[in-house]
Design a protein around this motif. Structure first.
Motif, PDB file in Angstrom:
ATOM      1  N   CYS A 265     -26.429  18.425   0.323  1.00  0.00           N
ATOM      2  CA  CYS A 265     -25.765  18.670  -0.951  1.00  0.00           C
ATOM      3  C   CYS A 265     -25.688  17.325  -1.662  1.00  0.00           C
ATOM      4  O   CYS A 265     -25.036  16.406  -1.175  1.00  0.00           O
ATOM      5  CB  CYS A 265     -24.375  19.254  -0.736  1.00  0.00           C
TER       6      CYS A 265
ATOM      7  N   LYS B 149     -14.716  34.451   4.191  1.00  0.00           N
ATOM      8  CA  LYS B 149     -15.155  33.143   3.708  1.00  0.00           C
ATOM      9  C   LYS B 149     -14.288  32.106   4.403  1.00  0.00           C
ATOM     10  O   LYS B 149     -13.068  32.111   4.269  1.00  0.00           O
ATOM     11  CB  LYS B 149     -14.993  33.069   2.187  1.00  0.00           C
TER      12      LYS B 149
ATOM     13  N   GLU C 252     -21.491  27.083   1.094  1.00  0.00           N
ATOM     14  CA  GLU C 252     -21.186  26.650  -0.268  1.00  0.00           C
ATOM     15  C   GLU C 252     -20.676  25.223  -0.239  1.00  0.00           C
ATOM     16  O   GLU C 252     -19.789  24.885   0.542  1.00  0.00           O
ATOM     17  CB  GLU C 252     -20.129  27.548  -0.908  1.00  0.00           C
TER      18      GLU C 252
ATOM     19  N   HIS D 296     -18.843  22.562  -2.628  1.00  0.00           N
ATOM     20  CA  HIS D 296     -18.074  22.402  -3.864  1.00  0.00           C
ATOM     21  C   HIS D 296     -17.719  20.929  -4.009  1.00  0.00           C
ATOM     22  O   HIS D 296     -17.047  20.365  -3.139  1.00  0.00           O
ATOM     23  CB  HIS D 296     -16.784  23.213  -3.819  1.00  0.00           C
TER      24      HIS D 296
ATOM     25  N   PHE E  47     -21.156  23.329  -7.843  1.00  0.00           N
ATOM     26  CA  PHE E  47     -21.188  24.297  -6.751  1.00  0.00           C
ATOM     27  C   PHE E  47     -22.645  24.547  -6.367  1.00  0.00           C
ATOM     28  O   PHE E  47     -23.474  24.809  -7.232  1.00  0.00           O
ATOM     29  CB  PHE E  47     -20.537  25.626  -7.168  1.00  0.00           C
ATOM     30  N   LYS E  48     -22.923  24.466  -5.068  1.00  0.00           N
ATOM     31  CA  LYS E  48     -24.281  24.736  -4.581  1.00  0.00           C
ATOM     32  C   LYS E  48     -24.204  25.691  -3.409  1.00  0.00           C
ATOM     33  O   LYS E  48     -23.329  25.559  -2.559  1.00  0.00           O
ATOM     34  CB  LYS E  48     -24.964  23.443  -4.152  1.00  0.00           C
ATOM     35  N   ASN E  49     -25.135  26.637  -3.360  1.00  0.00           N
ATOM     36  CA  ASN E  49     -25.228  27.597  -2.261  1.00  0.00           C
ATOM     37  C   ASN E  49     -26.469  27.321  -1.435  1.00  0.00           C
ATOM     38  O   ASN E  49     -27.543  27.070  -1.981  1.00  0.00           O
ATOM     39  CB  ASN E  49     -25.291  29.033  -2.782  1.00  0.00           C
TER      40      ASN E  49
END
Length: 198
Positions: A45, A72, A121, A123, A140-142
């Motif tokens: 990330c 989650k 995820e 954040h 935000f990256k998945n």
């Protein structure tokens, strides 16, 4: 000869100065999505800062969502120079893998299991410190991770290996043609020189 040496010396000094003045560059690289069972997997990330000289408070939160998408889990937190693996299904197997300037905020999972498949995820929350105001940025990256028993063949590596051999054969053939051409040219000039000598 002295001027040529001086030019070489000046070029060397200029090159050293240019290399010394160069800055590091942040490149946003996508994370890998396939993990191998029992190995370590880095979840990449990257959150580039446009201006590194600006001070910022950075908070990073990592979440894990199983494929059934029922729960989650908050699995990792980085805040105020403290990286903490939180309670959850990955407790004890997470490691901070980020950079000191907090542009790379990656984590690693050790001893990957099939249960680690799912969506992760990342954040990133940055609050910039200016004199009169404090703007913030949220990113935000998945990452959808699949765990496999063996690593799959990388098609890019296979293609580059094939191209390397094709290029090697082509350059060898080209070198051979050039050698034959030069040999013929030299032998012709030798024959002409011998003919004019008599």
């Amino acid at each position: 000869m002295l001027t040529q040496t001086r030019v070489h010396l000046q070029t060397l000094v200029l090159l050293i100065l240019v290399v010394h003045l160069s800055q590091q560059v942040c490149v946003d690289v996508p994370s890998g999505t396939e993990a191998v069972l029992g190995k370590t997997m880095k979840l990449t990330c990257i959150s580039c800062m446009k201006r590194e000289e600006v001070k910022a408070k950075t908070r990073v939160d990592w979440y894990y969502i199983r494929h059934d998408k029922k729960e989650k889990f908050h699995i990792f937190k980085y805040e105020e120079d403290s990286a903490v693996a939180l309670d959850g299904p990955l407790k004890g197997r997470l490691k901070w893998n980020g950079s000191q300037d907090l542009q790379d905020v990656s984590i690693s999972i050790t001893n990957v299991t099939y249960n680690d498949s799912g969506v992760y995820e990342c954040h990133v929350f940055r609050e910039f410190e200016f004199d009169f105001f404090t703007p913030y940025v949220s990113i935000f990256k998945n990452i959808s991770l699949k765990v496999k028993e063996q690593a799959s063949q990388d098609t890019t590596a296979l293609f580059s290996e094939i191209m390397m051999y094709v290029l090697l054969v082509f350059l060898t053939f080209w070198l051979l043609v050039e050698m034959v051409y030069c040999y013929r040219k030299i032998s012709k000039s030798d024959e002409q020189a011998q003919d004019t000598a008599y």
